[in-house]
Motif scaffolding. Structure first.
Motif, PDB file in Angstrom:
ATOM      1  N   ASN A  24      33.136  47.506  28.244  1.00 46.56           N
ATOM      2  CA  ASN A  24      33.772  47.127  29.629  1.00 46.56           C
ATOM      3  C   ASN A  24      35.267  47.463  29.747  1.00 46.56           C
ATOM      4  O   ASN A  24      35.941  46.886  29.189  1.00 46.56           O
ATOM      5  N   PRO A  25      35.673  48.583  30.332  1.00 46.19           N
ATOM      6  CA  PRO A  25      34.973  49.590  30.867  1.00 46.19           C
ATOM      7  C   PRO A  25      34.233  50.413  29.533  1.00 46.19           C
ATOM      8  O   PRO A  25      34.690  50.348  28.496  1.00 46.19           O
ATOM      9  N   ASN A  26      33.021  50.910  29.914  1.00 43.14           N
ATOM     10  CA  ASN A  26      32.284  51.634  28.857  1.00 43.14           C
ATOM     11  C   ASN A  26      32.747  52.942  28.618  1.00 43.14           C
ATOM     12  O   ASN A  26      33.461  53.814  29.609  1.00 43.14           O
ATOM     13  N   ASN A  27      32.799  53.345  27.395  1.00 40.19           N
ATOM     14  CA  ASN A  27      33.010  54.692  27.026  1.00 40.19           C
ATOM     15  C   ASN A  27      31.761  55.493  26.750  1.00 40.19           C
ATOM     16  O   ASN A  27      30.859  54.933  26.124  1.00 40.19           O
ATOM     17  N   PRO A  28      31.458  56.455  27.309  1.00 39.50           N
ATOM     18  CA  PRO A  28      32.619  57.672  27.838  1.00 39.50           C
ATOM     19  C   PRO A  28      32.665  57.731  29.242  1.00 39.50           C
ATOM     20  O   PRO A  28      33.288  58.442  29.898  1.00 39.50           O
ATOM     21  N   ALA A  78      38.176  47.693  24.794  1.00 37.45           N
ATOM     22  CA  ALA A  78      39.020  48.349  24.185  1.00 37.45           C
ATOM     23  C   ALA A  78      40.064  49.194  25.316  1.00 37.45           C
ATOM     24  O   ALA A  78      41.159  49.382  25.158  1.00 37.45           O
ATOM     25  N   PHE A  79      39.185  49.365  26.374  1.00 34.02           N
ATOM     26  CA  PHE A  79      40.204  50.250  27.466  1.00 34.02           C
ATOM     27  C   PHE A  79      40.426  49.173  28.535  1.00 34.02           C
ATOM     28  O   PHE A  79      40.888  49.762  29.638  1.00 34.02           O
ATOM     29  N   ILE A  80      40.170  47.859  28.321  1.00 37.72           N
ATOM     30  CA  ILE A  80      40.175  46.971  29.703  1.00 37.72           C
ATOM     31  C   ILE A  80      41.675  47.256  30.540  1.00 37.72           C
ATOM     32  O   ILE A  80      41.667  47.126  31.630  1.00 37.72           O
ATOM     33  N   GLU A  81      42.466  47.042  29.545  1.00 41.01           N
ATOM     34  CA  GLU A  81      44.134  47.036  30.385  1.00 41.01           C
ATOM     35  C   GLU A  81      44.407  48.230  31.443  1.00 41.01           C
ATOM     36  O   GLU A  81      44.769  48.252  32.236  1.00 41.01           O
ATOM     37  N   PHE A  82      43.547  49.235  31.056  1.00 41.09           N
ATOM     38  CA  PHE A  82      43.639  50.622  31.993  1.00 41.09           C
ATOM     39  C   PHE A  82      43.095  50.331  33.435  1.00 41.09           C
ATOM     40  O   PHE A  82      43.162  51.241  34.344  1.00 41.09           O
ATOM     41  N   THR A  83      42.268  49.568  33.530  1.00 42.81           N
ATOM     42  CA  THR A  83      41.575  49.068  34.899  1.00 42.81           C
ATOM     43  C   THR A  83      42.746  48.773  35.702  1.00 42.81           C
ATOM     44  O   THR A  83      42.523  48.920  37.157  1.00 42.81           O
ATOM     45  N   GLY A  84      43.749  48.201  35.250  1.00 41.34           N
ATOM     46  CA  GLY A  84      44.592  47.900  35.861  1.00 41.34           C
ATOM     47  C   GLY A  84      44.488  46.271  36.814  1.00 41.34           C
ATOM     48  O   GLY A  84      45.629  46.013  37.530  1.00 41.34           O
ATOM     49  N   ASP A  85      43.596  45.789  36.417  1.00 40.85           N
ATOM     50  CA  ASP A  85      43.388  44.581  37.226  1.00 40.85           C
ATOM     51  C   ASP A  85      42.607  43.561  36.219  1.00 40.85           C
ATOM     52  O   ASP A  85      41.400  43.983  35.631  1.00 40.85           O
ATOM     53  N   SER A  86      43.391  42.538  35.663  1.00 40.94           N
ATOM     54  CA  SER A  86      42.753  41.738  34.770  1.00 40.94           C
ATOM     55  C   SER A  86      41.549  40.878  35.045  1.00 40.94           C
ATOM     56  O   SER A  86      40.884  40.375  34.374  1.00 40.94           O
ATOM     57  N   ARG A  87      41.265  40.875  36.390  1.00 42.28           N
ATOM     58  CA  ARG A  87      40.012  40.243  36.680  1.00 42.28           C
ATOM     59  C   ARG A  87      38.713  41.105  36.450  1.00 42.28           C
ATOM     60  O   ARG A  87      37.652  40.303  36.530  1.00 42.28           O
ATOM     61  N   HIS A  88      38.974  42.126  36.105  1.00 45.23           N
ATOM     62  CA  HIS A  88      37.689  43.030  35.275  1.00 45.23           C
ATOM     63  C   HIS A  88      37.427  42.487  33.934  1.00 45.23           C
ATOM     64  O   HIS A  88      36.401  42.669  33.443  1.00 45.23           O
ATOM     65  N   SER A  89      38.403  41.755  33.176  1.00 45.51           N
ATOM     66  CA  SER A  89      37.875  41.433  31.944  1.00 45.51           C
ATOM     67  C   SER A  89      37.211  40.065  31.992  1.00 45.51           C
ATOM     68  O   SER A  89      37.213  39.426  32.884  1.00 45.51           O
ATOM     69  N   PHE A  90      36.419  39.768  30.829  1.00 49.00           N
ATOM     70  CA  PHE A  90      35.638  38.694  30.941  1.00 49.00           C
ATOM     71  C   PHE A  90      36.113  37.741  29.823  1.00 49.00           C
ATOM     72  O   PHE A  90      35.624  36.479  29.499  1.00 49.00           O
ATOM     73  N   VAL A  91      37.634  37.723  29.504  1.00 54.86           N
ATOM     74  CA  VAL A  91      38.232  36.889  28.381  1.00 54.86           C
ATOM     75  C   VAL A  91      38.270  35.375  29.269  1.00 54.86           C
ATOM     76  O   VAL A  91      38.396  34.363  28.538  1.00 54.86           O
ATOM     77  N   THR A  99      35.346  56.186  37.350  1.00 53.64           N
ATOM     78  CA  THR A  99      35.967  55.582  35.864  1.00 53.64           C
ATOM     79  C   THR A  99      37.259  54.410  36.354  1.00 53.64           C
ATOM     80  O   THR A  99      37.823  54.688  37.357  1.00 53.64           O
ATOM     81  N   TYR A 100      36.991  53.403  35.693  1.00 53.98           N
ATOM     82  CA  TYR A 100      38.170  52.526  35.412  1.00 53.98           C
ATOM     83  C   TYR A 100      39.100  52.823  34.317  1.00 53.98           C
ATOM     84  O   TYR A 100      39.868  51.748  34.040  1.00 53.98           O
ATOM     85  N   GLY A 101      38.734  53.767  33.641  1.00 56.94           N
ATOM     86  CA  GLY A 101      39.523  54.003  32.058  1.00 56.94           C
ATOM     87  C   GLY A 101      40.524  55.030  32.242  1.00 56.94           C
ATOM     88  O   GLY A 101      40.557  55.388  33.377  1.00 56.94           O
TER      89      GLY A 101
END
Lengths: 368, 368
Positions: free
Chosen positions: B155-159, B188-201, B298-300
């Motif tokens: 999340n985001p998924n690679n590739p 691993a790529f979450i910060e590239f989404t540019g929006d912390s709300r996409h994370s599940f932390v 892509t969000y990555g």
């Protein structure tokens, strides 16, 4: 606390000038050849390391004179110890020794046998002002090997610093080679012996049963870098370990270190000069301290001492001694968490001349 | 070769100026906050790292806003992925995804189930000049979860770069929480989404079933440093992983990085500005390339492309495309070693404006 010298938990590094005799690191410090080339690692940070670490293997090949496929690389010797032990269902551990062997063996559910070092105090030797020895019990080892798949021992061994006697060890080597048993020799401190003939790396080509562990940690003074390696001609064992590893387990700074410091002949020679001069001098001084009963013969950069029996009965144990030294600005290593040793034993690093003199002067001033 | 972009084996870095579109690293490079403080790590080299890594945990706590005991630290995310998978006897892997999930699951003898992403090409969207999507098959995941102890997804998924839809995922989250299944989310790529709300932390405190993986590798551009971490409120799982680890698994340079770059708000903001600007621009340009049939949303900082069907039938596959790009000075990522993808797929990094423009100009000039 399972490991010695946890200066962080004890808060020892916070705002106090302490001399650390608990950790056995080469006092010459980080090799200049690493610092001088650090930009290479900084520039490599944004790339994944070579997944096959070809340049590292090339450097090791030159240093150890073994084919590149004899090596397996680890994130510190800790990783190598862990994974080679994971390959076996039963393990003979020569003790007292580095506590991690036992922790790993238990983690992997190994059946564990122990062979205890023998305290060998030859009174004729002592009269000649020589040192007591803690020696491998070769008969006991040979006997117990029947029950296990592998054994592990240090050469020099930690915490005592004695080395393997080649003549005595030959039978063990032949037995293991004929019976498919693995001998893991931890040579983390081998360079401090000052004589490469004490190492068993030259036997690796001939004996498949051997698996030698080395690291940059102690002699090259880089515990922070995390780089260790295993050496064996047993291709199946090497493959088995590699299959357990994660990709890119060596960081780019460790990669840099392995490529540069192993061929830093100036650093290596200076370090050997230092230990050759300082070890006998330091041991002799310690022998004159009245509350130290035995100073054990060592080939390493550390020395195991047994506190005087009378003083011990009156309450001078390693705990007391540790506290007293700490008050005086020195951190020493209590040795009672090594299997087979009690509170009568302490271990001291061998450091630079000035520090050693300070420590000895402090010890001479103590009254118990 | 199991991992993509092995520029060392291919000899790509030897004496040629190539632009690397195969590896997804933040083009802003190593954060200045790391370089500026590197002397701290150099000075720490001769000491063992703090075996408990207290300062690193403090830094993570501030960055992620979770208690320190939610974290487990790894020698790269690779170690964390390996060990969390080792804790389970069966694993559902959402594919195509990072090949290491499957390698580790096989290594540990896990029973493996796969859930394939769905190619979701909405022709109305395409008319509006939007992008095709590779999406998680939530129903299939829920169904297959009954057969396993744990699942892993990116999340985001690679590739492909798509992210989890929170609404669709809720049922899965509730099901796993109620049935003691573990959801491993590789962010691993979450910060590239540019929006912390996409994370599940933020869900970690509420859901014990969640185990999130993060790293400095991609967003902070330090694959060479080897630092990853896991986050979970499942104390038993965290303990289980820690028991499998070796002491001092984080080197002193990684320690330094973790302490400095996570609070480097200038670097973080600049990086987010770059990706927000460059991603839509780059995707749009790729969409205009005649031999690229689909550019996936892509969000990555990477984008999966599907080569044109007609060209593909005439022989333009990822292998051909790779070779052609290489001749032109660009390394791209063939995607056919991702489970579920074939030679019609390639993955491109998103880099700085100048490089992206060069790549696009090169692609526009190609004739197949």
């Amino acid at each position: 606390m399972i490991h010695g010298g946890d200066v962080y938990t004890d808060g020892l590094l916070q705002g106090r000038e302490l001399i650390d005799y608990s950790s056995n690191i080469n006092p010459l410090g980080v090799p200049k050849s690493f610092i001088d080339n650090i930009d290479e690692a900084i520039n490599a940070l944004t790339r994944y390391p070579d997944i096959q670490y070809r340049n590292v293997l090339k450097g090791l090949k030159e240093y150890i004179d073994c084919p590149e496929d004899y090596f397996v690389l680890g994130n510190g010797a800790a990783e190598i110890i862990d994974l080679v032990i994971a390959c076996h269902k039963s393990l003979l551990i020569v003790v007292p020794s580095f506590v991690e062997y036992e922790i790993d063996a238990k983690k992997w559910g190994c059946n564990i046998e122990y062979s205890y070092l023998k305290e060998d105090i030859n009174y004729n030797d002592l009269l000649k002002n020589e040192y007591a020895q803690l020696s491998y019990d070769y008969k006991d080892i040979l006997n117990k090997l029947q029950k296990v798949e592998a054994m592990v021992l240090g050469n020099p061994n930690n915490p005592n610093g004695n080395i393997i006697d080649r003549g005595e060890f030959q039978k063990i080597l032949e037995y293991c080679e004929s019976n498919n048993k693995v001998i893991i020799i931890d040579e983390a401190f081998i360079e401090f012996t000052g004589d490469s003939r004490h190492s068993f790396v030259d036997e690796v080509k001939k004996y498949k049963c051997l698996f030698i562990i080395r690291a940059l940690t102690k002699f090259f003074a880089m515990p922070g870098i995390r780089f260790g390696y295993g050496i064996s001609s047993n291709a199946a064992l090497i493959k088995n370990i590699k299959l357990k590893q994660n990709p890119w387990n060596i960081n780019c700074f460790a990669e840099l270190a392995a490529r540069h410091v192993l061929k830093d002949s100036i650093y290596i020679e200076k370090s050997k000069e230092w230990i050759r001069a300082e070890r006998p001098r330091f041991l002799k001084s310690l022998k004159n301290i009245y509350f130290i009963e035995e100073v054990f013969l060592t080939y390493g950069n550390y020395v195991l001492c047994k506190l005087n029996g009378l003083a011990f009965e009156k309450g001078l144990n390693s705990e007391e001694f540790y506290k007293t030294c700490l008050e005086q600005g020195f951190v020493i290593r209590k040795a009672d968490n090594f299997r087979g040793l009690d509170k009568q034993y302490v271990r001291l690093a061998i450091k630079d001349r000035a520090s050693n003199e300070k420590l000895v002067a402090m010890l001479e001033s103590l009254k118990f």
